[in-house]
Design a protein around this motif. Structure first.
Motif, mmCIF file in Angstrom:
data_model
loop_
_atom_site.group_PDB
_atom_site.id
_atom_site.type_symbol
_atom_site.label_atom_id
_atom_site.label_comp_id
_atom_site.label_asym_id
_atom_site.label_seq_id
_atom_site.Cartn_x
_atom_site.Cartn_y
_atom_site.Cartn_z
ATOM 1 N N ASP A 1 0.946 -1.232 -0.120
ATOM 2 C CA ASP A 1 -0.020 -0.076 -0.006
ATOM 3 C C ASP A 1 0.784 1.199 0.114
ATOM 4 N N TYR A 2 2.018 1.233 0.723
ATOM 5 C CA TYR A 2 2.805 2.310 0.921
ATOM 6 C C TYR A 2 3.413 2.744 -0.701
ATOM 7 N N LEU A 3 3.689 1.497 -1.243
ATOM 8 C CA LEU A 3 4.527 1.593 -2.815
ATOM 9 C C LEU A 3 3.588 2.118 -3.420
ATOM 10 N N ASP A 4 2.335 1.756 -3.427
ATOM 11 C CA ASP A 4 1.077 2.096 -4.339
ATOM 12 C C ASP A 4 0.897 3.736 -4.425
ATOM 13 N N TYR B 1 8.100 -4.239 -7.847
ATOM 14 C CA TYR B 1 6.843 -3.761 -7.913
ATOM 15 C C TYR B 1 6.625 -2.565 -7.980
ATOM 16 N N LEU B 2 7.661 -1.815 -7.204
ATOM 17 C CA LEU B 2 7.703 -0.015 -7.515
ATOM 18 C C LEU B 2 7.990 0.351 -8.925
ATOM 19 N N SER B 3 8.833 -0.547 -9.394
ATOM 20 C CA SER B 3 9.513 -0.231 -10.896
ATOM 21 C C SER B 3 8.146 -0.156 -11.807
ATOM 22 N N ASP C 1 8.837 12.635 -13.790
ATOM 23 C CA ASP C 1 7.432 12.665 -13.021
ATOM 24 C C ASP C 1 7.026 11.401 -12.541
ATOM 25 N N ALA C 2 7.528 10.249 -13.376
ATOM 26 C CA ALA C 2 7.051 8.890 -12.777
ATOM 27 C C ALA C 2 8.088 8.278 -11.832
ATOM 28 N N GLY C 3 9.147 8.966 -11.569
ATOM 29 C CA GLY C 3 10.273 8.502 -10.715
ATOM 30 C C GLY C 3 11.458 7.815 -11.089
ATOM 31 N N PHE C 4 11.733 7.980 -12.629
ATOM 32 C CA PHE C 4 12.997 7.263 -12.968
ATOM 33 C C PHE C 4 14.071 8.713 -12.908
ATOM 34 N N ALA C 5 15.289 8.168 -12.893
ATOM 35 C CA ALA C 5 16.457 9.054 -12.760
ATOM 36 C C ALA C 5 16.559 9.971 -13.995
ATOM 37 N N ASP C 6 16.302 9.637 -15.350
ATOM 38 C CA ASP C 6 16.145 10.225 -16.249
ATOM 39 C C ASP C 6 15.606 9.448 -17.661
ATOM 40 N N GLN C 7 15.598 9.933 -18.626
ATOM 41 C CA GLN C 7 15.015 9.232 -19.715
ATOM 42 C C GLN C 7 15.599 8.018 -20.002
#
Length: 267
Positions: free
Chosen positions: A172-175, A213-215, A238-244
């Motif tokens: 639930d926290y990761l969601d 799961y987080l990825s 915006d999705a949480g990745f380091a870069d493109q």
């Protein structure tokens, strides 16, 4: 950075406490006999990597996993005129012991292994040396590595009853995390379980690791944004990745094609 030499180079990746990663190439004699107080765990990428280890000469071919135990003498040289290239992880035993919980350190006889499970566990830790490992990513990868090292050494790790409540709290926290970075301390606090037991429980109950799961949740957010016309660099951040490029690697690994092509195929 790469350190030029007459017959080789070494690339040092970003280090973390107890964990160092390198990629190297040597065209002839690489290094003399030496020992260190860490595990040296790696993959030969190309060529024939020869080394003396426990009074015998070993030869590692491309795709072979190497597991050199702490405090064991070894050297390294090319087995052919083409030289050899490899990636290596230097892992402090104390970091591995956090996963093992007091068990004896696994010893892989001979220093080489063709075990597919062990190679698969080493690969994520050495796949991308251009960025530091995320804390949750490293924690999950060490769980896999410890498990496969124990199996390769003939001592499968013990299993306990999973804590479903703790795993559900973590899920639930990761969601709800969004693009924020997941800290191990926060995950432990929310779930009430230490990171390594939680990771094992999560895998048993949800079929994947917390980091995986987080990825996938990040990838879902990125796909929605890309489908809505958001530029790839913006969608990645915006999705949480380091870069493109980080998004592209994860996207292709999960869906089998890069995000730019996926966007072109949308109707």
């Amino acid at each position: 950075m790469r350190v030029p030499d007459i017959d080789g180079w070494i690339h040092n990746a970003a280090a973390a406490p107890g964990l160092e990663r390198i990629e190297a190439y040597f065209g002839g004699h690489g290094y003399g006999l030496h020992r260190h107080d860490t595990y040296a765990i790696g993959l030969t990428l190309a060529g024939v990597q020869c080394f003396r280890y426990r009074r015998s000469l070993r030869a590692s071919l491309a795709g072979t996993a190497m597991v050199l135990h702490p405090d064991e003498l070894h050297d390294g040289q090319a087995g052919t005129a083409d030289g050899f290239r490899y990636r290596m992880l230097y892992l402090a035993p104390g970091l591995l012991q956090e996963v093992l919980g007091g068990r004896a350190l696994p010893f892989v006889e001979g220093g080489l292994s063709g075990d597919a499970g062990l190679r698969a566990a080493v690969a994520p830790l050495l796949a991308d040396l251009s960025r530091p490992l995320e804390p949750l990513e490293q924690s999950d990868a060490l769980i896999d590595l410890a498990t496969q090292l124990c199996r390769a050494a003939g001592a499968p790790p013990r299993r306990g009853t999973p804590d479903a409540v703790a795993a559900r709290r973590a899920r639930d926290y990761l969601d709800a995390l969004g693009a924020e970075t997941c800290t191990l301390q926060a995950l432990e606090r929310v779930s009430g379980r230490d990171r390594y037991r939680l990771s094992r429980d999560f895998r048993v109950l949800y079929g994947t690791s917390p980091y995986r799961y987080l990825s996938l949740r990040r990838l879902e957010r990125a796909r929605r944004a890309i489908a809505a016309g958001v530029a790839l660099p913006t969608a990645a951040l915006d999705a949480g990745f380091a870069d493109q490029s980080h998004l592209t690697r994860q996207f292709a690994r999960a869906y089998g094609l890069p995000p730019a092509r996926w966007r072109r195929l949308l109707r």
